[in-house]
Scaffold this active site. Structure first.
Site, PDB file in Angstrom:
ATOM      1  N   GLY A   1       0.948  -1.364   0.064  1.00 39.22           N
ATOM      2  CA  GLY A   1      -0.124   0.055  -0.070  1.00 39.22           C
ATOM      3  C   GLY A   1       0.931   1.174  -0.004  1.00 39.22           C
ATOM      4  CB  ALA A   2       2.291   3.438   1.606  1.00 43.33           C
TER       5      ALA A   2
ATOM      6  CD  GLU B   1       7.832   1.862   7.180  1.00 44.67           C
ATOM      7  OE1 GLU B   1       8.090   0.970   7.818  1.00 44.67           O
ATOM      8  OE2 GLU B   1       6.646   1.786   6.234  1.00 44.67           O
TER       9      GLU B   1
ATOM     10  CG  HIS C   1       0.105   2.822   8.448  1.00 38.76           C
ATOM     11  ND1 HIS C   1      -0.380   2.009   9.377  1.00 38.76           N
ATOM     12  CD2 HIS C   1       1.336   2.389   8.389  1.00 38.76           C
ATOM     13  CE1 HIS C   1       0.474   0.827   9.732  1.00 38.76           C
ATOM     14  NE2 HIS C   1       1.463   1.292   8.851  1.00 38.76           N
ATOM     15  CD  GLU C   2       3.125   4.001   4.937  1.00 34.64           C
ATOM     16  OE1 GLU C   2       4.323   3.710   5.522  1.00 34.64           O
ATOM     17  OE2 GLU C   2       2.278   2.975   4.933  1.00 34.64           O
TER      18      GLU C   2
END
Length: 1015
Positions: free
Chosen positions: A422-423, A425, A457-458
């Site tokens: 999804g991503a 960090e 979230h990130e």
């Protein structure tokens, strides 16, 4: 790192290359290890064709009896140890004892003795010849070896002994600073690299060991002198041996190398996309978590080896390059190339390093002395504004909440066209899927909810994970559990209209479901192999980690949780931690009589969660805790949790001020009540990570109260009752009749959380019945859903809606209605699709209804073809994904086979979407067996795209098997995964799949008669 609809960043599949079927060498290869998780099958027989016979009209026993039997992996596992002796035994076994049929002369004693001596002599010669190494009979003879060394150290690629024997690197040498220079060639998809590492020797040693994977090392020098490097590929390690001990101090290690850009989704990988002019564009990006920085540059690739980094990137002029830190200068080189140099980084772990070379454009804003930028491909430059505004607001929130300002001068958010997770960090350079960052002009609030969640979230990771990092992957939850909890907490504060409360409740229920399996694991658990590291990226680390933090925050006094978090971040800034460090920080600020460390260790060290049973006699309530397992038949667990039990009663039940707390630490405890209390509801608003079972009178009183007034409990409490009673039924602790009793109140329910939970649970049962070919019962279940939800389904609007809560409920209701042909849902969906087509796709279909409308349209050839064209040409990624979901929902087997092949090879559909395709196909009867067969027949290709242990593989396996409920499918699943050996049989998710099938079988056996009577 953020998951995305059951997908996770992949890991190289050959991190450990076992060769367990080869003859054992003189030196033991420590990479050959037995699978971590044994498959529950002695004989592995794999026949992929068999599942296709389980179609409508054929029962599970209508199989071809002459199926080909393959050698089992269980037998093969013993070959390297037993092949010699078994060869001898096989010869002997060809002779059978004959019945004595007559008299024969008895041999003399002399004859017997001579015969025995001859046999002994012959056997001795055979053993000598057999067991001596082949080199004994050559001119060179055998290599003289140190028996101790040869029995411990593995063999490097050059044939020399590799000087290290563990997967973890030695602590005697650690990096201080990396100078990394890279030159990717996006024409030939290769790159050249050089790295200069300033290392600190803290304990005298003769070896330096670090990581390298798939890099062609051309030259290595140490303190200016060229040295020889050894490589041990199974552990992705390289080593330099020195004749004398290196003294304590700092040294410089230089390595030059070349490599291919990865064609999977990890390391330094190549990606491509087609722009709106039909031109193919290429780029190179990175995904290093958890173990792939070593694929881009030799390094000490473990979280605790923090260091600073200076990065230089050579590129063609048409590209830009990005990295963690701001660019300090660009130098013109010959041949039209340019070199970008980036500022020295803060101390960080290797998995957080990142760089990108691409034709991207960005927009920026300045907030709190940080330049926040969002980058995307030029065609989508108008879709970045929402992400920019959202990131700026969340950055301000986190700066204030953590009382610790983001330490870098820039923060980039980049949308990658081809990205599995999804991503990710990466510090200062966060990478995203386009779907999780870009928002089009027609996107709804529910689309923005997803984008906002991933950004939140990130950004939380910039503190939890980046500023303070877990020491090893066993405590991954310190990163992911915290980031998950903070994403919900921050959005509830900054974007209250996005209704994250309901979403957080849903993911807590999902975490409970996974953690109720024997195949689950503790939040903090032993992790050794790369596959085990990858498997830590699951619901236990993410959602359970977040859930226990919510429970802790709800237990502590107001403000204490935040104070403890601030203390933790200040104490361990730029360092590494373990779980105990967090608990100690929270204990220091807690004024309550609660030992945070003692309480929370019971939640991180024990697998699973407790079931609290409530039995009432008059004013005395007996509370009992036990480890809740969906299948507890062979359980020997004696785990006890420190449970901060919360409860309300009929006199005050819906407000936060009504909550009372009782700390249950022992197996059993008692609680005294006032005389006038009619009923109790435990686990207020489901803030605790446990489920509750009441005695018969307790359940009856709660159900009666809900039938009189649904609002007597909060919507979260009502949803939790539904979730808990379905789980108790699945475990066999309550009959399904009790579930139906509770469901009678649902006709009066109007809130999103309990309604969507009930639909989810009933939908699971419907699909199990459908896949088992119990068509009469499946039809009756559909009628039951119609009776209880039909009026609410019919009352839903098909117009644009702004409330996230209403959109969430509407999409769940109408998706179920159309899939079961309830009411006029399909007609309405078809009408909306026709309007959209008539307007040349300019009229707007409500975003929350698009998936449902497109699924109905995809059931015709014309509609499916139109949607395929839409998928190929759309530049709105959220629309593309909903369109793909609809394409995969087709009942046409030819289309199903086409979409499976094309999503795996990436020709027409991006390979990153293969897990979504499998998941959607397996929801429908028409394709789920074909998807299962496709998985088996293409396993090697799948694990090249999505490596063993990755979250994508976990999703694929569970999608394909979680609705099996017959002995035939159980055996087939066991046999297939057993046959894989090191290419998958050891995965925890395999045990979860097998356990789930067994649970489905048991539930069906126990409840089919009940369903026949009561539906």
């Amino acid at each position: 790192m953020e998951t995305f609809e059951s997908e996770r960043a992949p890991l190289p599949r050959n991190m450990i290359e076992n060769s367990m079927f080869e003859e054992e060498p003189d030196v033991v290869d420590l990479a050959t290890e037995s699978p971590s998780y044994a498959i529950d099958s002695d004989d592995a027989v794999y026949e992929p064709r068999s599942s296709r016979l389980l179609v409508r009209g054929l029962g599970e026993n209508d199989l071809d009896e002459d199926e080909e039997d393959y050698e089992s992996s269980a037998r093969l596992l013993g070959m390297s140890f037993m092949n010699r002796s078994s060869n001898q035994r096989s010869v002997a076994s060809s002779y059978t004892r004959q019945q004595y049929s007559g008299s024969c002369p008895k041999p003399s004693t002399k004859t017997t003795v001579v015969g025995v001596l001859i046999l002994v002599l012959v056997a001795s010669m055979i053993m000598v010849v057999y067991f001596l190494p082949g080199c004994t009979f050559t001119r060179k003879g055998c290599r003289k070896s140190n028996s101790t060394m040869d029995s411990i150290y593995p063999i490097s690629t050059s044939g020399e002994l590799f000087p290290w024997t563990q997967l973890r690197l030695p602590p005697s040498v650690h990096p201080v600073h990396y100078n990394i220079s890279l030159h990717p060639n996006l024409t030939f998809m290769t790159f050249q690299g050089s790295v200069s590492i300033l290392v600190q020797v803290s304990n005298e040693t003769k070896n330096i060991v670090l990581h390298s994977s798939d890099l062609n090392i051309s030259k290595v020098s140490f303190d200016g002198k060229e040295v020889h490097v050894l490589e041990y590929k199974p552990w992705q390690q390289i080593a330099i041996k020195f004749p004398e001990d290196l003294k304590n101090g700092q040294y410089v290690l230089n390595i030059n190398y070349t490599a291919k850009l990865s064609n999977s989704y990890d390391g330094f990988y190549n990606s491509s996309y087609v722009d709106t002019n039909g031109t193919k564009r290429v780029l190179a990006a990175t995904q290093f978590e958890p173990l792939a920085a070593r694929k881009a540059f030799p390094c000490f690739d473990e979280p605790a080896f923090k260091s600073t980094f200076t990065i230089k990137m050579t590129r063609e002029r048409k590209y830009i390059s990005l990295s963690n830190m701001p660019k300090v200068k660009t130098t013109d080189l010959k041949n039209g190339l340019q070199e970008d140099e980036f500022k020295e980084s803060v101390r960080m772990s290797t998995y957080l390093v990142a760089f990108i070379v691409a034709e991207f454009i960005g927009v920026s804003n300045n907030v709190s002395n940080t330049t926040v930028s969002v980058y995307a491909v030029p065609d989508k430059k108008d879709q970045v504004q929402y992400a920019l505004k959202t990131a700026c607001k969340l950055l301000e929130f986190y700066n204030a909440f953590f009382d610790n300002v983001y330490p870098l001068s820039k923060l980039d958010l980049v949308a990658i066209p081809d990205f599995l997770a999804g991503a990710m960090e990466n510090w200062g350079l966060i990478t995203f899927r386009e779907t999780t960052l870009l928002v089009g002009s027609n996107s709804s609030s529910i689309d923005k909810q997803l984008v906002t969640s991933v950004i939140a979230h990130e950004l939380a990771h910039q503190w939890f994970g980046n500023l303070v990092t877990m020491s090893w992957w066993n405590d991954l939850w310190l990163n992911e559990g915290f980031a998950t909890y903070m994403q919900y907490m921050s959005i509830e504060t900054v974007f209250p209209d996005l209704d994250m409360d309901t979403e957080f409740l849903k993911v807590r229920f999902e975490a409970l479901a996974k953690d109720a399996l024997n195949s689950s694991h503790p939040v903090s658990t032993v992790v050794s192999t790369p596959e085990q590291v990858e498997e830590m990226f699951d619901a236990v680390s993410y959602e359970k980690g977040a859930s226990i933090l919510l429970m802790l925050n709800a237990t502590l006094a107001d403000g204490e949780f935040r104070k403890g978090v601030i203390e933790y971040l200040q104490n361990y800034s730029l360092s590494n931690t373990e779980s105990e460090d967090l608990w100690n920080s929270l204990s220091q600020v807690s004024n309550k009589n609660v030992n945070v460390s003692e309480m929370m260790n019971t939640w991180t060290v024990h697998k699973g969660f407790p079931l609290v049973t409530v039995e009432r006699k008059g004013t005395q309530v007996t509370l009992t805790q036990e480890h809740f397992l969906l299948n507890a038949e062979n359980s020997t667990s004696d785990s006890l949790w420190h449970i901060p039990l919360t409860y309300v009663n009929d006199s005050c039940s819906s407000l936060s001020s009504c909550k009372q707390v009782f700390h249950l630490k022992d197996k059993t405890a008692t609680l005294k009540l006032p005389d006038q209390v009619k009923w109790l509801k435990f686990n207020f608003r489901s803030d605790g990570f446990y489920i509750v079972h009441y005695d018969d009178e307790g359940w009856k009183n709660l159900i009666d109260a809900l039938k009189k007034d649904v609002n007597v409990l909060s919507c979260k409490d009502r949803a939790a009752l539904i979730n808990n009673i379905f789980a108790l039924s699945r475990s066999g602790k309550v009959s399904f009749r009790e579930v139906l009793n509770l469901m009678e109140y649902i006709r009066n329910e109007t809130d999103t959380a309990p309604l969507t939970e009930a639909l989810f649970q009933l939908g699971q049962i419907y699909r199990l019945l459908d896949k088992r070919s119990e068509f009469d019962l499946a039809s009756r279940m559909a009628s039951y859903i119609d009776q209880h939800f039909g009026d609410l389904m019919a009352s839903q609007s098909w117009d644009l809606e702004s409330s996230v809560s209403k959109m969430t409920l509407r999409s769940a209701l109408l998706e179920m209605a159309c899939s079961l042909n309830i009411g006029n849902c399909s007609t309405q969906a078809k009408h909306l699709f026709d309007q959209w087509l008539a307007s040349n796709k300019t009229s707007q279909i409500p975003s929350d209804l698009m998936r449902t409308v497109f699924r109905v349209a995809a059931q015709t050839d014309e509609g499916w073809g139109t949607l395929l064209d839409t998928y190929k040409n759309s530049i709105n990624d959220q629309e593309k994904r909903k369109t793909l979901d609809a394409l995969a929902s087709t009942q046409d087997l030819r289309k199903i086979i086409w979409i499976l092949h094309n999503s795996l090879d990436g020709s027409e559909i991006q390979t990153q979407e293969f897990p979504l395709v499998i998941n959607t196909i397996c929801k429908n009867f028409a394709g789920y067996l074909y998807a299962w067969d496709f998985l088996k027949e293409n396993w090697d290709k799948i694990t090249q795209k999505f490596p063993v242990g990755s979250f994508a593989i976990q999703s694929i396996i569970m999608s394909a098997t979680s609705q099996f409920s017959t002995k035939t499918h159980l055996t087939e699943t066991q046999n297939f995964f057993s046959s894989l050996g090191t290419n998958g049989s050891q995965m925890r998710i395999v045990q979860e799949a097998i356990e789930t099938i067994k649970l489905n079988m048991r539930w069906m056996e126990k409840n089919l008669n009940t369903l026949q009577i009561w539906l």
